[in-house]
Design a protein around this motif. Sequence first.
Motif, mmCIF file in Angstrom:
data_model
loop_
_atom_site.group_PDB
_atom_site.id
_atom_site.type_symbol
_atom_site.label_atom_id
_atom_site.label_comp_id
_atom_site.label_asym_id
_atom_site.label_seq_id
_atom_site.Cartn_x
_atom_site.Cartn_y
_atom_site.Cartn_z
ATOM 1 N N ILE A 195 -5.844 0.146 11.071
ATOM 2 C CA ILE A 195 -5.396 -0.110 9.784
ATOM 3 C C ILE A 195 -6.928 0.824 8.483
ATOM 4 O O ILE A 195 -7.883 0.978 8.628
ATOM 5 N N VAL A 196 -5.870 1.065 8.081
ATOM 6 C CA VAL A 196 -6.500 1.812 7.173
ATOM 7 C C VAL A 196 -6.861 1.294 5.567
ATOM 8 O O VAL A 196 -7.950 1.628 5.218
ATOM 9 N N CYS A 197 -6.064 1.012 5.010
ATOM 10 C CA CYS A 197 -5.995 0.328 4.153
ATOM 11 C C CYS A 197 -6.088 -1.272 4.195
ATOM 12 O O CYS A 197 -5.473 -1.865 4.559
ATOM 13 N N VAL A 198 -6.891 -1.860 4.411
ATOM 14 C CA VAL A 198 -7.075 -3.243 4.414
ATOM 15 C C VAL A 198 -6.721 -4.140 3.044
ATOM 16 O O VAL A 198 -5.987 -5.213 3.399
ATOM 17 N N CYS A 199 -6.819 -3.931 2.067
ATOM 18 C CA CYS A 199 -6.535 -4.670 0.656
ATOM 19 C C CYS A 199 -4.887 -4.744 0.867
ATOM 20 O O CYS A 199 -4.690 -5.746 0.837
ATOM 21 N N HIS A 200 -4.001 -3.523 1.072
ATOM 22 C CA HIS A 200 -2.161 -3.446 1.403
ATOM 23 C C HIS A 200 -1.945 -3.441 3.809
ATOM 24 O O HIS A 200 -0.937 -3.263 3.516
ATOM 25 N N ARG A 201 -3.010 -4.136 4.239
ATOM 26 C CA ARG A 201 -3.085 -3.339 5.299
ATOM 27 C C ARG A 201 -1.727 -2.458 5.945
ATOM 28 O O ARG A 201 -0.764 -2.989 6.085
ATOM 29 N N VAL A 202 -2.208 -1.026 5.528
ATOM 30 C CA VAL A 202 -1.866 -0.236 6.237
ATOM 31 C C VAL A 202 -2.210 0.559 6.779
ATOM 32 O O VAL A 202 -3.663 0.816 6.828
ATOM 33 N N SER A 203 -1.483 0.329 8.287
ATOM 34 C CA SER A 203 -1.804 1.462 9.164
ATOM 35 C C SER A 203 -1.889 3.173 9.108
ATOM 36 O O SER A 203 -1.033 3.904 8.003
ATOM 37 N N ASP A 204 -2.778 3.607 10.304
ATOM 38 C CA ASP A 204 -2.742 5.107 10.440
ATOM 39 C C ASP A 204 -1.356 5.307 10.632
ATOM 40 O O ASP A 204 -0.720 7.072 10.123
ATOM 41 N N ALA A 219 -4.629 3.367 -1.399
ATOM 42 C CA ALA A 219 -6.024 3.208 -2.460
ATOM 43 C C ALA A 219 -5.321 3.273 -3.937
ATOM 44 O O ALA A 219 -5.826 4.002 -4.845
ATOM 45 N N THR A 220 -5.304 2.200 -4.174
ATOM 46 C CA THR A 220 -5.009 1.298 -5.435
ATOM 47 C C THR A 220 -5.664 0.085 -5.910
ATOM 48 O O THR A 220 -5.830 0.125 -7.141
ATOM 49 N N GLN A 221 -6.349 -0.070 -4.901
ATOM 50 C CA GLN A 221 -7.059 -1.259 -5.136
ATOM 51 C C GLN A 221 -8.759 -0.953 -4.993
ATOM 52 O O GLN A 221 -9.080 -0.435 -5.912
ATOM 53 N N CYS A 222 -9.131 -1.107 -3.723
ATOM 54 C CA CYS A 222 -10.546 -0.923 -3.675
ATOM 55 C C CYS A 222 -11.329 0.055 -3.625
ATOM 56 O O CYS A 222 -12.625 0.753 -4.141
ATOM 57 N N GLY A 223 -10.435 1.199 -3.243
ATOM 58 C CA GLY A 223 -10.448 2.283 -3.137
ATOM 59 C C GLY A 223 -11.508 3.091 -2.333
ATOM 60 O O GLY A 223 -11.244 4.149 -1.860
ATOM 61 N N LYS A 224 -11.691 2.572 -1.221
ATOM 62 C CA LYS A 224 -12.806 2.140 0.035
ATOM 63 C C LYS A 224 -12.005 3.343 1.512
ATOM 64 O O LYS A 224 -11.710 4.528 1.934
#
Length: 73
Positions: free
Chosen positions: A2-11, A34-39
């Motif tokens: 999981i790359v984006c934890v906020c939206h649960r999007v994988s590599d 990359a639209t919520q926390c940006g990490k």
Amino acid sequence: MIVCVCHRVSDRTIERCARAGHAFEDIQLELGVATQCGKCECTARNIWSECRSVAPVAHLRNESQPRVAMEMG
């Protein structure tokens, strides 16, 4: 992974979109990467950059079927 934890999007999802020719901005709009926390932005952009299609994909035609010629007469 999981790359984006906020939206649960994988590599793999980012890779699939990049190989399909999607711009990073399109992935952001559709998946929220990359639209919520940006990490995740740096990692997501790196994956996208490594996987995006650089060369256009050739259009293939099934040569086993006869071609129909259209004649203007």
